[in-house]
Write a protein that holds these residues in place. Structure first.
Motif, mmCIF file in Angstrom:
data_model
loop_
_atom_site.group_PDB
_atom_site.id
_atom_site.type_symbol
_atom_site.label_atom_id
_atom_site.label_comp_id
_atom_site.label_asym_id
_atom_site.label_seq_id
_atom_site.Cartn_x
_atom_site.Cartn_y
_atom_site.Cartn_z
ATOM 1 N N GLY A 94 0.839 -1.190 0.000
ATOM 2 C CA GLY A 94 0.000 0.000 0.000
ATOM 3 C C GLY A 94 0.878 1.246 0.000
ATOM 4 O O GLY A 94 1.559 1.536 -0.981
ATOM 5 N N HIS A 95 0.879 1.965 1.131
ATOM 6 C CA HIS A 95 1.806 3.082 1.313
ATOM 7 C C HIS A 95 2.131 3.153 2.804
ATOM 8 O O HIS A 95 1.524 2.442 3.608
ATOM 9 N N LYS A 134 -4.643 11.019 -7.497
ATOM 10 C CA LYS A 134 -3.673 9.938 -7.682
ATOM 11 C C LYS A 134 -2.722 9.795 -6.500
ATOM 12 O O LYS A 134 -1.769 9.012 -6.567
ATOM 13 N N GLY A 135 -2.991 10.510 -5.421
ATOM 14 C CA GLY A 135 -2.223 10.331 -4.196
ATOM 15 C C GLY A 135 -2.851 9.244 -3.339
ATOM 16 O O GLY A 135 -3.881 8.656 -3.683
ATOM 17 N N SER A 136 -2.232 8.971 -2.202
ATOM 18 C CA SER A 136 -2.716 7.936 -1.293
ATOM 19 C C SER A 136 -3.433 8.551 -0.104
ATOM 20 O O SER A 136 -3.082 9.633 0.364
ATOM 21 N N VAL A 137 -4.443 7.834 0.373
ATOM 22 C CA VAL A 137 -5.161 8.209 1.587
ATOM 23 C C VAL A 137 -5.571 6.913 2.273
ATOM 24 O O VAL A 137 -5.759 5.882 1.611
ATOM 25 N N THR A 145 -6.213 4.778 -3.387
ATOM 26 C CA THR A 145 -5.766 5.813 -4.317
ATOM 27 C C THR A 145 -6.911 6.767 -4.602
ATOM 28 O O THR A 145 -8.024 6.342 -4.922
ATOM 29 N N VAL A 146 -6.633 8.048 -4.518
ATOM 30 C CA VAL A 146 -7.629 9.087 -4.776
ATOM 31 C C VAL A 146 -7.812 9.238 -6.281
ATOM 32 O O VAL A 146 -6.848 9.400 -7.025
ATOM 33 N N GLU A 180 -6.480 9.038 7.418
ATOM 34 C CA GLU A 180 -5.075 9.408 7.630
ATOM 35 C C GLU A 180 -4.520 9.832 6.284
ATOM 36 O O GLU A 180 -4.559 9.052 5.320
ATOM 37 N N VAL A 181 -4.029 11.053 6.212
ATOM 38 C CA VAL A 181 -3.479 11.550 4.951
ATOM 39 C C VAL A 181 -2.052 11.048 4.790
ATOM 40 O O VAL A 181 -1.414 10.579 5.747
#
Length: 198
Positions: A94-95, A134-137, A145-146, A180-181
């Motif tokens: 994930g991230h 396209k960032g992660s949340v 993925t946003v 959580e950002v």
């Protein structure tokens, strides 16, 4: 530290309330607890909690008043996404997720789109600036993925696998969710703001 890749869905089997804190018993029959010991961390709906007792199919954690204040909480019998802490030899599917919830968002829409679902969430104003296309949340502990961002609203596409292996399938409009950002976005903002203040 976690990855946001959910390993099992558990259930809050019991809540033993204190003054403002509580001890939770989490039914985790589908999570391998053989390598877990008291003092280890397990993310429950994205909240990093410390195991204080366990057996083969369940574990107990203490939850502070501060955690209850900044998360959706842990109602008795509710389903919780579970992930054991990341080990250095693990894959990062994930991230990087800290397990420190930044705030509570609100589900605005949860609609089928083909075999998938589109999830539209309103983020608290102070968090919206950290969420990018396209960032992660992290939503209830799940790394996602946003797809799109519009002000304080953002949308996510949920594939069938995610719906089957997390508690996100139970969401509906007005459901609160832990957010959580991406920590990299927070570091970038701190660097830029610090530079502007010096």
């Amino acid at each position: 530290m976690f990855t946001g890749i959910i390993q099992a869905v558990g259930k809050v089997a019991a809540v033993q309330a204190g003054n403002a804190d509580a001890r939770l018993l989490i039914d985790a029959a589908d999570l391998d607890l053989s390598d877990v010991a008291p003092g280890d961390s397990i993310a429950c709906n994205g909240v990093c909690l410390t195991v204080v007792a366990l057996d083969a199919a369940s574990f107990s954690v203490d939850v502070s008043a501060e955690t209850f204040r900044c998360t959706v909480g842990f109602p008795e019998h509710s389903l919780v996404n579970l992930e054991k802490a990341l080990r250095l030899a693990d894959r990062l599917g994930g991230h990087l997720v800290s397990g420190h919830v930044d705030g509570v968002g609100e589900v605005l829409r949860f609609d089928p789109v083909g075999d998938c679902f589109e999830l539209l969430i309103r983020a608290p104003g102070e968090l919206a600036k950290f969420i990018v296309t396209k960032g992660s949340v992290t939503v209830n502990g799940v790394s996602l993925t946003v797809n799109r961002v519009d002000g304080d609203r953002f949308s996510i596409n949920l594939i069938p696998h995610t719906l089957e292996h997390t508690n996100l399938h139970a969401l509906q409009p007005a459901s609160p969710v832990n957010l959580e950002v991406d920590m990299m976005a927070r570091y970038a903002e701190r660097i830029l703001n610090y530079r502007d203040q010096t």
